[in-house]
Design a protein around this motif. Structure first.
Motif, PDB file in Angstrom:
ATOM      1  N   VAL A 246      37.449  29.598  47.004  1.00 14.74           N
ATOM      2  CA  VAL A 246      37.356  30.451  45.884  1.00 14.74           C
ATOM      3  C   VAL A 246      37.351  31.806  46.098  1.00 14.74           C
ATOM      4  O   VAL A 246      36.233  32.167  46.562  1.00 14.74           O
ATOM      5  CB  VAL A 246      36.560  29.987  44.897  1.00 14.74           C
ATOM      6  CG1 VAL A 246      36.597  30.833  43.546  1.00 14.74           C
ATOM      7  CG2 VAL A 246      36.594  28.426  44.568  1.00 14.74           C
ATOM      8  N   PRO A 247      38.027  32.710  45.956  1.00 13.78           N
ATOM      9  CA  PRO A 247      38.010  34.127  46.011  1.00 13.78           C
ATOM     10  C   PRO A 247      37.066  34.773  45.088  1.00 13.78           C
ATOM     11  O   PRO A 247      36.684  34.178  44.199  1.00 13.78           O
ATOM     12  CB  PRO A 247      39.538  34.631  45.891  1.00 13.78           C
ATOM     13  CG  PRO A 247      39.943  33.790  44.829  1.00 13.78           C
ATOM     14  CD  PRO A 247      39.627  32.363  44.905  1.00 13.78           C
ATOM     15  N   GLY A 248      36.724  35.890  45.243  1.00 10.81           N
ATOM     16  CA  GLY A 248      35.596  36.763  44.370  1.00 10.81           C
ATOM     17  C   GLY A 248      35.933  37.986  44.411  1.00 10.81           C
ATOM     18  O   GLY A 248      36.794  38.669  45.205  1.00 10.81           O
ATOM     19  N   PRO A 249      34.886  38.846  43.923  1.00  6.86           N
ATOM     20  CA  PRO A 249      35.128  40.204  43.843  1.00  6.86           C
ATOM     21  C   PRO A 249      35.112  40.925  45.394  1.00  6.86           C
ATOM     22  O   PRO A 249      34.395  40.411  46.015  1.00  6.86           O
ATOM     23  CB  PRO A 249      33.808  40.738  43.149  1.00  6.86           C
ATOM     24  CG  PRO A 249      33.433  39.758  42.336  1.00  6.86           C
ATOM     25  CD  PRO A 249      33.841  38.502  42.782  1.00  6.86           C
ATOM     26  N   VAL A 250      35.857  41.811  45.601  1.00  4.31           N
ATOM     27  CA  VAL A 250      35.889  42.275  46.932  1.00  4.31           C
ATOM     28  C   VAL A 250      34.846  43.534  47.214  1.00  4.31           C
ATOM     29  O   VAL A 250      34.692  43.926  48.255  1.00  4.31           O
ATOM     30  CB  VAL A 250      37.319  42.867  47.323  1.00  4.31           C
ATOM     31  CG1 VAL A 250      38.211  41.783  47.522  1.00  4.31           C
ATOM     32  CG2 VAL A 250      37.754  44.166  46.669  1.00  4.31           C
ATOM     33  N   THR A 251      34.122  43.559  45.838  1.00  2.00           N
ATOM     34  CA  THR A 251      33.280  44.873  45.826  1.00  2.00           C
ATOM     35  C   THR A 251      31.904  44.426  46.273  1.00  2.00           C
ATOM     36  O   THR A 251      30.933  44.913  46.219  1.00  2.00           O
ATOM     37  CB  THR A 251      33.156  45.506  44.368  1.00  2.00           C
ATOM     38  OG1 THR A 251      33.369  44.468  43.234  1.00  2.00           O
ATOM     39  CG2 THR A 251      34.520  46.289  44.245  1.00  2.00           C
TER      40      THR A 251
ATOM     41  N   THR B 118      41.829  28.699  42.258  1.00  2.00           N
ATOM     42  CA  THR B 118      41.403  29.604  41.234  1.00  2.00           C
ATOM     43  C   THR B 118      40.670  28.692  40.207  1.00  2.00           C
ATOM     44  O   THR B 118      40.112  28.955  39.248  1.00  2.00           O
ATOM     45  CB  THR B 118      42.072  30.619  40.549  1.00  2.00           C
ATOM     46  OG1 THR B 118      43.186  29.820  40.111  1.00  2.00           O
ATOM     47  CG2 THR B 118      42.709  31.577  41.857  1.00  2.00           C
TER      48      THR B 118
ATOM     49  N   TYR C 284      28.161  35.330  39.497  1.00  2.00           N
ATOM     50  CA  TYR C 284      29.585  34.901  39.458  1.00  2.00           C
ATOM     51  C   TYR C 284      30.084  33.759  40.081  1.00  2.00           C
ATOM     52  O   TYR C 284      30.576  32.841  39.730  1.00  2.00           O
ATOM     53  CB  TYR C 284      30.328  36.281  40.358  1.00  2.00           C
ATOM     54  CG  TYR C 284      31.737  35.848  40.546  1.00  2.00           C
ATOM     55  CD1 TYR C 284      32.558  35.558  39.684  1.00  2.00           C
ATOM     56  CD2 TYR C 284      32.298  35.230  42.003  1.00  2.00           C
ATOM     57  CE1 TYR C 284      33.993  34.896  39.941  1.00  2.00           C
ATOM     58  CE2 TYR C 284      33.473  34.952  42.415  1.00  2.00           C
ATOM     59  CZ  TYR C 284      34.200  34.570  41.203  1.00  2.00           C
ATOM     60  OH  TYR C 284      35.541  34.318  41.582  1.00  2.00           O
TER      61      TYR C 284
ATOM     62  N   MET D 277      32.688  26.387  36.351  1.00  2.00           N
ATOM     63  CA  MET D 277      33.922  26.243  35.741  1.00  2.00           C
ATOM     64  C   MET D 277      34.894  25.081  36.510  1.00  2.00           C
ATOM     65  O   MET D 277      35.397  24.095  35.918  1.00  2.00           O
ATOM     66  CB  MET D 277      34.596  27.674  35.932  1.00  2.00           C
ATOM     67  CG  MET D 277      35.863  27.779  35.171  1.00  2.00           C
ATOM     68  SD  MET D 277      36.938  29.294  35.603  1.00  2.00           S
ATOM     69  CE  MET D 277      37.627  28.992  37.369  1.00  2.00           C
TER      70      MET D 277
ATOM     71  N   GLU E  32      28.937  30.756  37.751  1.00  2.00           N
ATOM     72  CA  GLU E  32      29.947  30.675  37.024  1.00  2.00           C
ATOM     73  C   GLU E  32      31.139  29.844  37.461  1.00  2.00           C
ATOM     74  O   GLU E  32      31.943  29.076  36.850  1.00  2.00           O
ATOM     75  CB  GLU E  32      30.186  31.891  36.476  1.00  2.00           C
ATOM     76  CG  GLU E  32      30.896  32.042  34.894  1.00  2.00           C
ATOM     77  CD  GLU E  32      31.360  33.474  34.495  1.00  2.00           C
ATOM     78  OE1 GLU E  32      30.963  34.359  35.199  1.00  2.00           O
ATOM     79  OE2 GLU E  32      32.192  33.559  33.758  1.00  2.00           O
ATOM     80  N   ALA E  33      31.755  30.636  38.666  1.00  2.16           N
ATOM     81  CA  ALA E  33      32.795  29.813  39.003  1.00  2.16           C
ATOM     82  C   ALA E  33      32.550  28.553  39.572  1.00  2.16           C
ATOM     83  O   ALA E  33      33.431  27.476  39.354  1.00  2.16           O
ATOM     84  CB  ALA E  33      33.424  30.630  40.436  1.00  2.16           C
TER      85      ALA E  33
END
Lengths: 395, 395
Positions: free
Chosen positions: A274-279, A299, A146, A153, A149-150
């Protein structure tokens, strides 16, 4: 090979005083030259003060300036000082000038080292030109799919808008950011934590070669010096100082990549994450910085550019004020404003001449001209450009 | 079946005035009773004022209060008014009291409807008890796999700490939140945008049945009333008012789920959002709210609880001040403080008596007692609990 006195003095001080030196910078600020200071260090002159004498105590008699300049040249590196045309003076004035105001609440270590480099070893294009529109993109070495990818982008979007990508040449986020720029034929700057002639990490030797073609490799350290822990921290200071903003694309809790963000804050630059999944734990460091208000959540490249435009650094009310200002010129980014200022109302100017006058890379100048044209602030006349009279513009 | 006057008046007004009515609330605040107001509406008395007469103009002669009470009862619902013991008076006082101060900068529509319900139809447990520690969990109907995972992670953590999960009973995020609570045998509240006897969405009939066992189904609307667009918005107001904070787990740009967050702000409640991958559009709404400062970034139940504790709503400096305060009692959450206040220094009290005195559910009381014991503020003595003398505690 023969070298001039100034070069020899710079190379000598680069070797004798590794990395930033606050007392040395204070002497330089008072108008002393590198030559004068190098000579005084060699003579152990007392006016240098106890701190500078201490910093040079173990190596002052180790003069291998000529060999270092030769060694650097063998690897394609040249030495820059504040007198060089390519010196990123504008960026350093903003960054270290802000740090000197004491406005930043950053911790002591950051403040102590928050001074200019006295010499930079560079391979590639002009640092001054490359850093006119530059974004630092940093993150964890253990980049997730991820995160990669970020990163891609954001980098793709920024280089399309002619931004130079600055990073640390490390594995993970740094490498993805550099590679993404290189593959698109765009400019990127890698700031190393080791001297010219050392490829660290070794796996990046080929990448570093490509970076130097359109961008630049930069180091504060003398030839062949190995990377070390403290050098990564001071290297991060240059990554933040050479760019108008720093974005952390992915960083776990207390990741080293976050130190570049702290430097950006210390320099009054725009700090972003950049934020991401908290999981997953991969973005915990980013989330923590956003939560504490130490980084702005971004973002996309559009988010970043809007923060780095003339509107950057202002609070929401001020942003709206500018956004709805009747004056088109007030809305220009720093680069656009430089090109606008270089344009004449009375005669057309060729693009190359405008780039030279504005001190900007050609591609960025063209990009800015397109924006100015769209906003009705200039028009194309054959191969030249002319400013359109604008009520809000200064005479 | 026979019903008392108060019940009949509440049911009549619930049918005749759907949803919130500012003029009706003003009369109630001045001490008028539901009975008095119902009679006045039926008589079209002028003192009600033009706005309330207008609001009741089309339905004032439609009195089917008895039938509505019977119909509701057939579906297991009872009618609550502000006089009921189960009425969540504390929550409404905080939420609507804050909205009435005008401190919130929320838009006009939110302010106009920011008044209490005059009647609530409820199936299940006591609303007053359930909402002592309640978190609203909302989000998009089109929940992604990531969004579902994040929702479950947060809900599981909150219910382990005895928080009630409040949501809207809709598809997607709402359903995942409710289900997660139900499957763990925890309490959850679904606030419907339709009247008792309507299962909307129909696929949730079984879920709604389970929710009512340990939690509650709530509606402001009379029996069999169908859901409609405007009812979703006023329903969201109750979701936000019945909880101490609202967290949006996933919401795209301008998602309807964000309106609950806006209500939470209007009520001075803690507004929170969970970030997500920037490579998808699913979390754009969450990111936008965080960026604008309209929501706090949260990544876990621990984050949420720390915001909802006594420390919630304070700035960082104030948080640190409290965190390092010498007084243990100052660090207690509202629920813990209630239990602490219910304890006696001079004699042991049984858990059930403490729960009753504190007005908290038994499980939450036990949970609070455990925390108090850990912090050295109380001790267990057989089946009773006793407060330990504490220098900072009020006499």
């Amino acid at each position: 090979m023969t070298h001039d006195e100034h070069q020899l003095a710079g190379a000598y001080l680069s070797r004798v005083i590794e990395g930033p030196s606050r007392p040395l910078q204070e002497h330089l600020a008072q108008g002393r030259s590198l030559e004068e200071l190098a000579q005084a260090v060699k003579n152990r002159e007392e006016w240098l003060g106890p701190e500078l004498l201490r910093q040079t105590a173990s190596r002052w008699d180790w003069d291998r300036a000529g060999e270092d300049l030769d060694e650097a040249e063998r690897h394609g590196f040249r030495l820059l000082s504040a007198q060089s045309k390519e010196w990123p003076e504008e960026q350093f004035t903003v960054a270290f000038g802000y740090a000197a105001t004491g406005l930043s609440s950053r911790p002591r270590t950051y403040r102590e080292d928050a001074v200019r480099p006295h010499a930079l070893w560079v391979k590639g294009q002009s640092l001054r030109t490359l850093t006119q529109q530059a974004l630092a993109v940093v993150g964890t070495r253990a980049l997730s799919a991820y995160g990669a990818e970020a990163t891609r982008m954001i980098v793709r979007d920024m280089i399309q808008h002619q931004w130079t990508i600055v990073s640390g040449g490390a594995l993970g986020a740094d490498a993805v950011a550099h590679r993404c720029a290189v593959e698109a034929g765009a400019a990127t700057i890698a700031v190393a934590a080791c001297g010219p002639g050392v490829n660290y990490p070794a796996a990046h030797a080929e990448l570093f070669r490509s970076i130097a073609e359109r961008g630049a490799l930069v180091s504060e350290y003398p030839p062949l010096l190995r990377p070390a822990r403290h050098r990564f921290l001071t290297r991060n200071r240059l990554v933040a100082a050479l760019s108008q903003g720093t974005v952390v694309v992915e960083a776990a809790w207390r990741s080293g990549a976050l130190s570049t963000l702290t430097w950006a804050q210390a320099f009054g630059r725009v700090a972003m994450a950049v934020p991401g999944p908290v999981t997953s734990v991969a973005s915990l460091g980013c989330h923590d910085k956003i939560r504490r208000g130490d980084a702005q959540l971004v973002t996309s490249g559009a988010d970043i550019r809007s923060l780095l435009s003339t509107l950057g650094g202002l609070d929401v009310d001020q942003q709206y004020e500018l956004q709805f200002a009747p004056d088109e010129v007030q809305r220009l980014s720093p680069a656009e404003l430089k090109v606008f200022d270089a344009l004449s109302e009375h005669k057309g100017t060729e693009t190359e001449a405008l780039a030279s006058e504005a001190g900007l890379p050609l591609a960025l100048t063209v990009h800015a001209l397109m924006t100015l044209q769209q906003r009705g602030l200039c028009r194309r006349e054959g191969i030249t450009w002319r400013r359109i009279r604008h009520s809000g513009a200064a005479a």
